[in-house]
Design a protein around this motif. Structure first.
Motif, PDB file in Angstrom:
ATOM      1  N   TYR A   1     -70.266  66.790  22.772  1.00 60.91           N
ATOM      2  CA  TYR A   1     -70.816  65.692  23.258  1.00 60.91           C
ATOM      3  C   TYR A   1     -71.990  65.131  22.770  1.00 60.91           C
ATOM      4  O   TYR A   1     -72.967  65.811  22.355  1.00 60.91           O
ATOM      5  N   ARG A   2     -72.353  63.971  22.776  1.00 62.93           N
ATOM      6  CA  ARG A   2     -73.335  63.182  22.683  1.00 62.93           C
ATOM      7  C   ARG A   2     -74.508  63.513  23.784  1.00 62.93           C
ATOM      8  O   ARG A   2     -74.064  63.554  24.887  1.00 62.93           O
TER       9      ARG A   2
ATOM     10  N   ASP B   1     -78.246  62.391  25.648  1.00 56.85           N
ATOM     11  CA  ASP B   1     -79.375  61.335  25.556  1.00 56.85           C
ATOM     12  C   ASP B   1     -80.559  62.238  25.987  1.00 56.85           C
ATOM     13  O   ASP B   1     -80.627  63.010  27.070  1.00 56.85           O
TER      14      ASP B   1
ATOM     15  N   TRP C   1     -80.326  58.922  21.371  1.00 58.85           N
ATOM     16  CA  TRP C   1     -79.120  59.663  21.631  1.00 58.85           C
ATOM     17  C   TRP C   1     -78.843  60.291  20.236  1.00 58.85           C
ATOM     18  O   TRP C   1     -78.935  59.993  19.301  1.00 58.85           O
TER      19      TRP C   1
ATOM     20  N   TRP D   1     -76.312  63.693  18.424  1.00 63.49           N
ATOM     21  CA  TRP D   1     -74.993  64.493  18.225  1.00 63.49           C
ATOM     22  C   TRP D   1     -75.399  66.217  18.071  1.00 63.49           C
ATOM     23  O   TRP D   1     -75.698  66.462  16.893  1.00 63.49           O
TER      24      TRP D   1
ATOM     25  N   GLU E   1     -79.048  59.244  16.327  1.00 63.92           N
ATOM     26  CA  GLU E   1     -78.353  57.841  16.122  1.00 63.92           C
ATOM     27  C   GLU E   1     -79.586  56.691  16.083  1.00 63.92           C
ATOM     28  O   GLU E   1     -79.191  55.777  15.279  1.00 63.92           O
TER      29      GLU E   1
ATOM     30  N   TYR F   1     -68.804  62.662  20.581  1.00 62.19           N
ATOM     31  CA  TYR F   1     -69.222  61.831  19.636  1.00 62.19           C
ATOM     32  C   TYR F   1     -67.906  61.996  18.499  1.00 62.19           C
ATOM     33  O   TYR F   1     -67.043  62.817  18.813  1.00 62.19           O
TER      34      TYR F   1
END
Length: 236
Positions: A150-151, A153, A167, A169, A187, A209
């Motif tokens: 999952y990405r 934040d 963000w 990964w 990102e 992701y």
């Protein structure tokens, strides 16, 4: 080599292969005849080892097959103990407990001579690292998003005290001498980056992701290798 040792070596060879391997290839690696390989394969299958394939086409062992740690040699035990002691020094509470559990499982099934090697290993790790800075975001959360791909934040504070939000990964957690780091694709920078886990002041799970973690890991390791080469060049 005894037959039991050869059978174990044959299983280990098959476990290391991702694609079917012929009896001829196995015979060459073990320095025995193909007829011996056929007999050994039949014996392993009769014992319940999940081997698939046939003569002429090749053999493969089903993924996930696990051998209990009953037949480690001395060097393998040394390597395992060195790794467990390193984890005991540098791991977080989850990994330290897992290392202790793994050692207890080994002690429960290994023969007496192997137990003696466990208790008095020849190798030892270096001095214990100083206490790591405390984390705001739990490593258990980072492990889970790495596994689930999952990405996240994150709010990150750099060495100068400046905060940024980005963000990433998450791919891997590194246990360094003075800090733990999260290796990830960023990102914001469109590049691989490492973040000290104690400087991640907030993290929230996002969407999965794109791509596969295994492929991203190859890119990460290439990035780290290039960075190490550049550092060596700069020092020279």
């Amino acid at each position: 080599m005894s037959r039991s040792g050869r059978l174990l070596s044959l299983v280990e060879l098959l476990r290391a292969k991702r694609r079917p391997v012929t009896a001829g290839q196995l015979a060459q690696e073990l320095a025995v005849s193909q007829r011996t390989i056929y007999r050994d394969i039949a014996e392993l299958m009769a014992q319940g080892t999940p081997i698939e394939g046939s003569a002429g086409l090749g053999y493969v062992i089903k993924s996930g097959y696990f051998l209990p740690p009953l037949m480690f040699d001395r060097e393998e035990i040394e390597a395992i103990m060195l790794g467990l002691r390193y984890v005991d020094q540098r791991g977080d509470q989850v990994l330290v407990q897992a290392a202790a559990t793994a050692l207890a499982k080994m002690q429960a099934v290994l023969p007496d001579r192997a137990i003696a090697a466990l208790q008095t290993p020849l190798a030892m790790p270096g001095p214990a690292a100083p206490a790591y800075p405390a984390n705001t975001v739990a490593l258990s959360f980072l492990r889970q998003v790495i596994r689930d791909q999952y990405r996240i934040d994150i709010v990150y504070t750099d060495a100068e005290g400046k905060q940024s939000r980005r963000w990433v990964w998450p791919l891997q957690i590194g246990f360094m001498d003075s800090a733990r780091v999260l290796a990830a694709w960023c990102e914001l920078r469109s590049a691989f980056r490492t973040f000290r886990t104690d400087r991640i002041v907030a993290a929230h799970q996002g969407t999965p992701y794109p791509g596969r973690r295994a492929e991203l890991m190859r890119g990460l390791h290439e990035h780290l290798a290039l960075a190490a080469e550049q550092q060596a060049t700069d020092r020279n």
